[in-house]
Design an enzyme around this catalytic site. Structure first.
Site, PDB file in Angstrom:
ATOM      1  N   VAL A  46       8.362   0.953 -38.562  1.00 39.64           N
ATOM      2  CA  VAL A  46       7.461   1.991 -38.045  1.00 39.64           C
ATOM      3  C   VAL A  46       7.531   3.292 -38.844  1.00 39.64           C
ATOM      4  CG1 VAL A  46       7.531   1.006 -35.741  1.00 39.64           C
ATOM      5  CG2 VAL A  46       9.117   2.844 -36.332  1.00 39.64           C
ATOM      6  N   GLU A  98      30.826   9.321 -15.414  1.00 36.39           N
ATOM      7  CA  GLU A  98      30.514   7.889 -15.315  1.00 36.39           C
ATOM      8  C   GLU A  98      31.767   7.068 -15.554  1.00 36.39           C
ATOM      9  OE1 GLU A  98      26.446   7.015 -17.261  1.00 36.39           O
ATOM     10  OE2 GLU A  98      27.421   8.431 -18.595  1.00 36.39           O
ATOM     11  N   ASP A 132      24.270  14.286 -25.371  1.00 39.91           N
ATOM     12  CA  ASP A 132      23.741  13.117 -24.665  1.00 39.91           C
ATOM     13  C   ASP A 132      23.352  13.457 -23.228  1.00 39.91           C
ATOM     14  OD1 ASP A 132      23.165  10.291 -24.397  1.00 39.91           O
ATOM     15  OD2 ASP A 132      25.003  10.126 -23.201  1.00 39.91           O
ATOM     16  N   HIS A 173      19.823  16.249 -19.493  1.00 36.18           N
ATOM     17  CA  HIS A 173      19.767  15.939 -18.064  1.00 36.18           C
ATOM     18  C   HIS A 173      20.341  17.050 -17.183  1.00 36.18           C
ATOM     19  CE1 HIS A 173      18.638  12.103 -19.577  1.00 36.18           C
ATOM     20  NE2 HIS A 173      19.851  11.644 -19.809  1.00 36.18           N
TER      21      HIS A 173
END
Ligand SMILES: NC(=O)C1=CN([C@@H]2O[C@H](COP(=O)(O)OP(=O)(O)OC[C@H]3O[C@@H](n4cnc5c(N)ncnc54)[C@H](OP(=O)(O)O)[C@@H]3O)[C@@H](O)[C@H]2O)C=CC1
Ligand SMILES: O=C1O[C@H](COP(=O)(O)O)[C@@H](O)[C@H](O)[C@H]1O
Length: 459
Positions: free
Chosen positions: A87, A205, A224, A229
Site C-alpha cells: 500500500v 493490564e 501506547d 486513551h
C-alpha cells in the site's frame, strides 16, 4: 445520511494484522449483525500471499469471536475479497481503489510509519470524492510527525472525512461519563477544585507484550496508552458541558481542556515515572522479562508502565492533580478513574469515624460506578462508617470498535479525534518523553504479576 442508505466499501489496509483480527473485524461483525452497516462491501489488502478464501475464513472467525454469525454477517463475509498489495505503492493503491464500490472508507490498520507512506502515495493517486480516511493511534510518533501527517491528510480529503480512531471513545463506560456528569444534578456540581482533591486515571493490564514487539517496542506505555486513551478519558472528565453532542460541540469542549493540560509544576522529572517488567507469574501464566521477549531491543529502554501527573489549568480545575498511569503485566488488574473528594469543611464534634476520603470510582472493566461515602453506619449512630453505593453499567450494544466504526460508516466524526487535538495530546506528553531521553527519570523494574514499581506517584 446513514450507513444503510448508500453502498460503501470498507477497505482495510493491513488485513492480516493483529488489530484487524482481534478488534476491528469482531467490532465490524457486531455492527453488521445489528443492522448498522447495510450495503457494505468489505475488502482486505496486505502484502501477505493470501487468497479470498483465506481472508474470508479470517473474517468469519473474527466475526464469530463476538458472536456475529447471522445472515447479515455471513453475507458480508462471503462477498468480501482480499487483494494483495503493497500500500505504499501508487499503482497498488490505484488497483485497490478501482476494486471498491460506492463510497470508500479506507482503514489504515498499519504500523504508523507505513500509514504515513501510504498517505504520501495516495497524493499522486488521488481519491474519489467523499472518501473517508481512518487512522489508528498512535497518530504520528511526536507532535511534529502528527502535524506533518495532518497536513498530508488535509491535502487528500477535508478534515470532516478524516477519522482518527481512539477506541476508548467507543467504550460504553467511557461514554457513560457524559450521562453521569451531564444528565443529573448530583455529580456535576461537585466536579471542581472546590470539592475534588485529586483524580486518578489508571489502566493497568495483566497482559504482557502479546507478540507485539514490532510496534510496542518503538512506542512504550506512555505513547501506547497515556498520550491517546487516558488523555481522552481526562478530557471527558474535565470538559465543560457541551450544549449538544454534535461533533463540533463535543470536540471543541474536549480540545479546550486538553489545551489547558500540562505536566504538573511543569516538572516532568519529578512528576513522571517509567518502569519495565521483569519475569514473573500472573495466575498460571509465566511471563518472561520484557527485555527477553522476542523482537525487543533492551537497549531501547522501552517502558511497559508509565505514570505522569498533569494539571488542567482552568478556573474549574486549577490545583487538582490528575494522576495518569498505565502498565502491562500488572498483577492487580485495575482499570478505573477515581475522583477523590476533599474532607468536609467541618465534621460536627461528636461524630467520629473513618479517615478515608469520599470517592467516586468509574470502572472501565468491569464497567461499573461506585461511590464510597462516609455516613452513619450500623451500630453506634455517632460513629461514621464508609459505605459503597454501586451499580453496574450494562454492556454496550456494540463493542468499542463497533461503536467507532458506526461513526465512521455513518460519516459522523463525533467519536473521532480532531487533528488539532491529536497534536495537542503530543504536546502534553512531550516534556516527559524528552526528560526520559536524557535519563533524568530512571527506568525502574517491577516483577510481572506485581502491583508495579515501588516508587510510584500513586502510592
Ligand atoms: N493490535 C492492537 O491491539 C492495537 C493496534 N492498534 C494500532 O493499529 C495499527 C496496526 O497494529 P497491529 O495490527 O497490531 O500491527 P501488525 O503488525 O499486527 O499488522 C500490521 C499489518 O500491516 C501490514 N503491512 C505492513 N506494511 C505493509 C505494506 N507496505 N503494504 C500492505 N500491508 C502492510 C502487515 O502485513 P505484513 O506483516 O504481511 O507486512 C500487517 O498485516 C497500529 O497503528 C497500532 O498502534 C491500535 C489499538 C490496538
Ligand atoms: O490501544 C490499545 O489498547 C489496549 C487496551 O484496550 P482494551 O480495549 O483491549 O482494553 C492495549 O492493550 C494496547 O496495548 C493498546 O495498543
Amino acid at each position: 445520511m446513514t450507513a444503510t442508505d448508500t453502498r460503501q466499501t470498507l477497505l482495510i489496509l493491513g488485513a492480516s494484522g493483529d488489530l484487524t483480527a482481534r478488534l476491528l473485524l469482531p467490532g465490524l461483525g457486531r455492527l453488521v449483525d445489528t443492522g448498522g452497516a447495510e450495503n457494505l462491501t468489505l475488502l482486505g489488502a496486505g502484502t501477505d500471499d493470501w487468497d479470498d478464501e483465506r481472508w474470508r475464513t479470517r473474517v468469519r472467525e473474527s466475526f464469530a469471536a463476538l458472536g456475529a454469525s447471522g445472515d447479515r454477517a455471513e453475507a458480508v463475509a462471503a462477498a468480501s475479497r482480499y487483494l494483495r498489495a503493497d500500500v505504499t505503492h501508487g499503482a497498488d493503491l490505484r488497483r485497490l481503489l478501482d476494486a471498491c464500490q460506492g463510497e470508500i472508507v479506507v482503514f489504515f490498520a498499519l504500523p504508523p510509519s507505513v500509514t504515513a507512506k501510504a498517505c504520501a502515495a495516495m497524493k499522486d493517486v488521488g481519491l474519489p470524492p467523499r472518501t473517508r480516511l481512518v487512522c489508528e493511534k498512535p497518530f504520528g510518533v511526536d507532535a511534529d510527525s502528527a502535524h506533518a501527517l495532518n497536513e498530508l491528510l488535509n491535502q487528500l480529503v477535508p478534515e470532516g472525512q478524516i477519522h482518527r480512531i481512539d477506541h476508548f471513545l467507543g467504550k460504553s463506560t467511557v461514554l457513560n461519563i457524559l450521562g453521569l456528569r451531564f444528565a443529573n444534578r448530583i455529580v456535576e456540581p461537585l466536579l471542581s477544585n472546590v470539592h475534588v482533591a485529586s483524580v486518578d486515571i489508571v489502566f493497568d493490564e495483566d497482559l504482557g507484550l502479546e507478540s507485539r514487539a514490532g510496534y510496542y517496542d518503538g512506542a512504550g506505555a506512555l505513547m501506547d496508552m497515556v498520550q491517546s486513551h487516558l488523555l481522552q478519558i481526562l478530557a471527558l472528565l474535565t470538559m465543560d458541558a457541551p450544549p449538544s453532542l454534535a461533533a463540533h460541540e463535543f470536540r471543541d469542549r474536549k480540545a479546550q481542556v486538553l489545551r489547558a493540560t500540562r505536566v504538573w509544576d511543569d516538572d516532568p522529572v519529578d512528576w513522571s515515572r517509567r518502569a519495565r517488567y521483569t519475569s514473573g507469574q500472573i495466575g498460571d501464566r509465566l511471563l518472561p522479562a520484557y527485555a527477553d521477549e522476542p523482537g525487543v531491543d533492551p537497549a531501547r529502554q522501552t517502558e511497559t508502565l508509565a505514570e505522569m501527573v498533569v494539571a488542567v489549568d482552568t478556573w474549574r480545575w486549577a490545583g487538582v492533580p490528575f494522576r495518569l498511569r498505565s502498565g502491562k503485566a500488572v498483577g492487580s488488574k485495575r482499570k478505573e478513574a477515581v475522583i477523590t473528594f476533599k474532607e468536609p469543611p467541618r465534621t460536627p464534634d461528636g461524630l467520629t469515624g473513618p479517615e478515608q476520603p469520599d470517592r467516586l470510582r468509574i470502572g472501565f472493566t468491569p464497567d461499573r460506578i461506585d461511590l464510597d461515602i462516609n455516613i452513619n453506619g450500623p451500630g453506634d449512630p455517632f460513629v461514621l462508617d464508609p459505605v459503597t453505593l454501586g451499580s453496574e453499567f450494562g454492556p454496550g450494544e456494540l463493542p468499542p470498535y463497533g461503536e467507532v466504526l458506526r461513526g465512521v460508516l455513518d460519516d459522523d466524526p463525533t467519536l473521532s479525534v480532531r487533528g488539532d487535538t491529536a497534536e495537542t495530546c503530543w504536546h502534553i506528553v512531550e516534556p516527559v518523553l524528552a526528560a526520559w531521553r536524557t535519563g533524568a527519570v530512571p527506568l525502574q523494574d517491577y516483577p510481572a504479576g506485581s502491583t508495579g514499581p515501588k516508587d510510584s506517584l500513586l502510592s
